[in-house]
Design an enzyme around this catalytic site. Structure first.
Site, mmCIF file in Angstrom:
data_model
loop_
_atom_site.group_PDB
_atom_site.id
_atom_site.type_symbol
_atom_site.label_atom_id
_atom_site.label_comp_id
_atom_site.label_asym_id
_atom_site.label_seq_id
_atom_site.Cartn_x
_atom_site.Cartn_y
_atom_site.Cartn_z
ATOM 1 N N GLY A 94 23.369 5.238 54.647
ATOM 2 C CA GLY A 94 24.402 4.985 55.642
ATOM 3 C C GLY A 94 24.916 6.237 56.330
ATOM 4 O O GLY A 94 25.910 6.176 57.059
ATOM 5 N N LYS A 131 23.632 -6.012 52.387
ATOM 6 C CA LYS A 131 24.901 -5.626 51.734
ATOM 7 C C LYS A 131 25.954 -6.724 51.957
ATOM 8 O O LYS A 131 25.575 -7.903 52.078
ATOM 9 C CB LYS A 131 25.362 -4.257 52.246
ATOM 10 N N GLU A 151 25.523 1.740 45.337
ATOM 11 C CA GLU A 151 26.868 1.217 45.640
ATOM 12 C C GLU A 151 27.405 0.416 44.454
ATOM 13 O O GLU A 151 28.609 0.423 44.191
ATOM 14 C CB GLU A 151 26.810 0.385 46.932
ATOM 15 N N GLU A 199 16.354 6.001 46.663
ATOM 16 C CA GLU A 199 17.408 6.054 47.673
ATOM 17 C C GLU A 199 18.364 7.205 47.361
ATOM 18 O O GLU A 199 19.270 7.059 46.526
ATOM 19 C CB GLU A 199 18.197 4.743 47.676
ATOM 20 N N SER A 203 19.038 5.485 55.584
ATOM 21 C CA SER A 203 19.006 5.780 57.027
ATOM 22 C C SER A 203 17.612 5.628 57.646
ATOM 23 O O SER A 203 17.228 6.394 58.531
ATOM 24 C CB SER A 203 19.577 7.177 57.306
ATOM 25 N N ASN A 225 18.256 -4.963 53.130
ATOM 26 C CA ASN A 225 19.436 -5.143 52.277
ATOM 27 C C ASN A 225 20.664 -5.300 53.182
ATOM 28 O O ASN A 225 21.149 -4.326 53.745
ATOM 29 C CB ASN A 225 19.573 -3.903 51.370
ATOM 30 N N HIS A 264 21.564 -0.618 42.630
ATOM 31 C CA HIS A 264 21.879 0.058 43.895
ATOM 32 C C HIS A 264 23.027 1.044 43.664
ATOM 33 O O HIS A 264 23.956 0.755 42.902
ATOM 34 C CB HIS A 264 22.259 -0.965 44.972
#
Ligand code: PGA
Length: 260
Positions: free
Chosen positions: A178, A12, A104, A172, A218, A10, A102
């Site tokens: 991250g 992003k 985000e 996730e 991560s 991904n 996701h």
């Protein structure tokens, strides 16, 4: 039934279309040099919308063994939805996968379970395979433990989905994305098993058995093997490390580290 491991990158909101071409070329060469065998593991990249056409053309022209996915899709068919990209448009670009829900997007765009579910339906309608992301925040973890929120998100998104639908689920934990601090392989297994039970309850045993469940947050070449040793973790959704072709190729070669 053996589930084919799946390593998904991904990107992003990174890389313009020229940078995307350079990365995919390097990735394909690195994988070839390392003797990558697509039978053993499927590898996919998820570039931003503006890169999809360039990456698709490159994969097709050079027959790179990479699947293509998008990072989001509109719940609508077509029409007056400024800024949205439809499932039909993605299917036309030979995208096979699309990331949906996701964390985000849930945070930046206030996407709720109903919208995530509508996107899953739109993707399936056009033959795309949703990579449905679920995961708990640090606060959820403290309050409810690891599985409750992801399982709730999964059940909500799968309402009305037929038992024969092909999808991928990505667990996730929001706190692991991250952050450089992944979940432990044991936690990924515990939540993976809970998600598989939820798949069995909603879509039936066959769907639960064949659906791939990924871990994301991560993931690096140094920790991938621990996750892939777990029976209910079938691959990884990789963010930051997917922007480094050598690192991402090393993740795709996890079997060398797992020693199976
Ligand atoms: P990360 O992101 O690998 O950079 O933690 C994973 C993701 O958000 O899909």
């Amino acid at each position: 039934m053996a589930r084919r491991p799946f390593i998904a990158g991904n990107w992003k909101m990174n890389l313009d279309h020229l940078q995307a071409i350079a990365l995919v070329q390097k990735l394909a060469w690195t994988m070839k040099d390392a003797g990558y065998d697509p039978k053993g593991v499927e590898v996919a990249v998820f570039p931003p919308f503006t890169d999809l056409r360039s990456v698709q053309t490159l994969i097709a022209a050079d027959r790179f063994p990479l699947a293509l996915g998008a990072q989001d899709v509109s719940p609508h068919e077509a029409g007056a939805h400024t800024g949205d990209v439809s499932a039909a448009m993605l299917a036309k670009l030979d995208a096979r996968y699309v990331i949906i829900g996701h964390s985000e997007r849930r945070a930046d765009h206030r996407e709720d379970d109903a919208l995530v579910g509508a996107k899953v339906h739109a993707a399936l309608q056009h033959g795309l395979v949703p990579v449905l992301c679920v995961g708990e925040t640090a606060e959820d973890l403290e309050r409810h433990g690891a599985s409750a929120v992801p399982v709730g998100q999964l059940k909500a998104a799968l309402e009305g989905v037929s038992a024969d639908a092909e999808l991928v689920v990505a667990y996730e934990p929001v706190w692991a994305i991250g952050s450089g601090t992944p979940a432990t392989a044991e936690t990924a297994q515990e939540v993976g098993a809970a998600l598989r039970r939820a798949l069995a309850e909603t879509l039936g045993e066959d769907a639960a058995e064949r659906t791939r469940i990924l871990y994301g947050g991560s993931v690096k070449s140094g920790n991938i093997a621990g996750f892939l040793r777990m029976p209910d973790v079938d691959g990884a959704l990789v963010g930051g490390a997917s922007l480094d072709p050598a690192e991402f190729a090393a993740i795709a070669r996890f079997e060398k580290h797992v020693g199976v």
